[in-house]
Design a protein around this motif. Structure first.
Motif, PDB file in Angstrom:
ATOM      1  N   UNK A   1      78.630  48.921  51.145  1.00  0.00           N
ATOM      2  CA  UNK A   1      77.445  48.175  51.580  1.00  0.00           C
ATOM      3  C   UNK A   1      76.228  49.089  51.620  1.00  0.00           C
ATOM      4  N   UNK A   2      76.384  50.295  52.154  1.00  0.00           N
ATOM      5  CA  UNK A   2      75.271  51.250  52.173  1.00  0.00           C
ATOM      6  C   UNK A   2      74.797  51.528  50.748  1.00  0.00           C
ATOM      7  N   UNK A   3      75.727  51.767  49.841  1.00  0.00           N
ATOM      8  CA  UNK A   3      75.357  52.028  48.447  1.00  0.00           C
ATOM      9  C   UNK A   3      74.579  50.855  47.860  1.00  0.00           C
ATOM     10  N   UNK A   4      75.058  49.640  48.079  1.00  0.00           N
ATOM     11  CA  UNK A   4      74.395  48.460  47.527  1.00  0.00           C
ATOM     12  C   UNK A   4      72.999  48.276  48.116  1.00  0.00           C
ATOM     13  N   UNK A   5      72.858  48.464  49.423  1.00  0.00           N
ATOM     14  CA  UNK A   5      71.543  48.328  50.045  1.00  0.00           C
ATOM     15  C   UNK A   5      70.574  49.385  49.525  1.00  0.00           C
ATOM     16  N   UNK A   6      71.065  50.613  49.378  1.00  0.00           N
ATOM     17  CA  UNK A   6      70.202  51.687  48.866  1.00  0.00           C
ATOM     18  C   UNK A   6      69.779  51.418  47.420  1.00  0.00           C
ATOM     19  N   UNK A   7      70.675  50.852  46.629  1.00  0.00           N
ATOM     20  CA  UNK A   7      70.368  50.569  45.232  1.00  0.00           C
ATOM     21  C   UNK A   7      69.478  49.352  45.070  1.00  0.00           C
ATOM     22  N   UNK A   8      69.642  48.365  45.934  1.00  0.00           N
ATOM     23  CA  UNK A   8      68.983  47.080  45.730  1.00  0.00           C
ATOM     24  C   UNK A   8      67.689  46.859  46.481  1.00  0.00           C
ATOM     25  N   UNK A   9      67.413  47.690  47.490  1.00  0.00           N
ATOM     26  CA  UNK A   9      66.253  47.463  48.333  1.00  0.00           C
ATOM     27  C   UNK A   9      65.485  48.749  48.577  1.00  0.00           C
ATOM     28  N   UNK A  10      64.219  48.625  48.839  1.00  0.00           N
ATOM     29  CA  UNK A  10      63.396  49.778  49.208  1.00  0.00           C
ATOM     30  C   UNK A  10      63.302  49.860  50.729  1.00  0.00           C
ATOM     31  N   UNK A  11      64.423  49.730  51.368  1.00  0.00           N
ATOM     32  CA  UNK A  11      64.510  49.755  52.822  1.00  0.00           C
ATOM     33  C   UNK A  11      64.921  51.146  53.282  1.00  0.00           C
ATOM     34  N   UNK A  12      64.756  51.390  54.571  1.00  0.00           N
ATOM     35  CA  UNK A  12      65.381  52.536  55.203  1.00  0.00           C
ATOM     36  C   UNK A  12      66.782  52.075  55.588  1.00  0.00           C
ATOM     37  N   UNK A  13      67.787  52.646  54.955  1.00  0.00           N
ATOM     38  CA  UNK A  13      69.173  52.251  55.177  1.00  0.00           C
ATOM     39  C   UNK A  13      69.868  53.370  55.942  1.00  0.00           C
ATOM     40  N   UNK A  14      70.431  53.011  57.086  1.00  0.00           N
ATOM     41  CA  UNK A  14      71.127  53.983  57.926  1.00  0.00           C
ATOM     42  C   UNK A  14      72.633  53.834  57.776  1.00  0.00           C
ATOM     43  N   UNK A  15      73.263  54.938  57.449  1.00  0.00           N
ATOM     44  CA  UNK A  15      74.710  55.084  57.448  1.00  0.00           C
ATOM     45  C   UNK A  15      75.059  55.627  58.829  1.00  0.00           C
ATOM     46  N   UNK A  16      75.962  54.992  59.537  1.00  0.00           N
ATOM     47  CA  UNK A  16      76.317  55.493  60.859  1.00  0.00           C
ATOM     48  C   UNK A  16      77.701  56.109  60.841  1.00  0.00           C
ATOM     49  N   UNK A  17      77.865  57.109  61.708  1.00  0.00           N
ATOM     50  CA  UNK A  17      79.145  57.800  61.817  1.00  0.00           C
ATOM     51  C   UNK A  17      79.286  58.354  63.225  1.00  0.00           C
ATOM     52  N   UNK A  18      80.457  58.185  63.820  1.00  0.00           N
ATOM     53  CA  UNK A  18      80.671  58.819  65.124  1.00  0.00           C
ATOM     54  C   UNK A  18      80.872  60.319  64.935  1.00  0.00           C
ATOM     55  N   UNK A  19      81.425  60.708  63.780  1.00  0.00           N
ATOM     56  CA  UNK A  19      81.598  62.123  63.429  1.00  0.00           C
ATOM     57  C   UNK A  19      80.417  62.511  62.541  1.00  0.00           C
ATOM     58  N   UNK A  20      79.416  63.145  63.139  1.00  0.00           N
ATOM     59  CA  UNK A  20      78.178  63.430  62.424  1.00  0.00           C
ATOM     60  C   UNK A  20      78.400  64.379  61.245  1.00  0.00           C
ATOM     61  N   UNK A  21      79.359  65.274  61.336  1.00  0.00           N
ATOM     62  CA  UNK A  21      79.644  66.172  60.210  1.00  0.00           C
ATOM     63  C   UNK A  21      80.187  65.387  59.022  1.00  0.00           C
ATOM     64  N   UNK A  22      81.089  64.470  59.272  1.00  0.00           N
ATOM     65  CA  UNK A  22      81.618  63.609  58.201  1.00  0.00           C
ATOM     66  C   UNK A  22      80.489  62.769  57.615  1.00  0.00           C
ATOM     67  N   UNK A  23      79.656  62.219  58.463  1.00  0.00           N
ATOM     68  CA  UNK A  23      78.522  61.430  57.996  1.00  0.00           C
ATOM     69  C   UNK A  23      77.584  62.227  57.124  1.00  0.00           C
ATOM     70  N   UNK A  24      77.335  63.482  57.488  1.00  0.00           N
ATOM     71  CA  UNK A  24      76.439  64.337  56.696  1.00  0.00           C
ATOM     72  C   UNK A  24      77.004  64.592  55.307  1.00  0.00           C
ATOM     73  N   UNK A  25      78.314  64.776  55.206  1.00  0.00           N
ATOM     74  CA  UNK A  25      78.954  64.986  53.907  1.00  0.00           C
ATOM     75  C   UNK A  25      78.793  63.742  53.035  1.00  0.00           C
ATOM     76  N   UNK A  26      78.997  62.572  53.626  1.00  0.00           N
ATOM     77  CA  UNK A  26      78.876  61.318  52.871  1.00  0.00           C
ATOM     78  C   UNK A  26      77.429  61.118  52.415  1.00  0.00           C
TER      79      UNK A  26
END
Length: 106
Positions: A20-45
């Motif tokens: 969903x994050x990929x699709x939103x980033x590709x399809x819209x000029x929005x600010x899209x937030x990916x959330x993660x409880x593990x911030x290190x894992x989120x940063x890698x993604x």
């Protein structure tokens, strides 16, 4: 709300949430937030997605922590005046085998 439109996808470091994050980033000029409880894992993604030319933003979010939820809400209110889209893809599950074992017994 004025300014950029913003979307938050919870549970978005893998699987459906990540797609969903990929699709939103590709399809819209929005600010899209990916959330993660593990911030290190989120940063890698986020870094992986940036290598694909996408520009998601990272938000540390643990939906089991009320203070963390309130901090996220305050961020969106301050920066955007609210939120345009929330996609709740998070499930509450044990984070470790020990937690899984203790939950099965109760």
């Amino acid at each position: 709300m004025s300014g950029p439109q913003v979307a938050l996808v919870t549970g978005s470091t893998w699987g459906l949430g990540l797609a969903i994050v990929q699709a939103l980033c590709q399809g819209f000029k929005w600010d899209v937030y990916l959330s993660a409880w593990d911030v290190q894992r989120g940063a890698v993604v986020v870094e992986d997605l940036q290598r694909e030319g996408l520009k998601p933003r990272l938000l540390q979010l643990d939906i089991t922590d009320l203070a963390n939820i309130l901090a996220a809400w305050q961020h969106f209110m301050k920066e955007y005046g609210g939120m345009d889209v929330l996609i709740n893809n998070t499930r509450i599950a044990p984070r470790s085998p020990a937690e899984m074992t203790s939950q099965r017994r109760s």
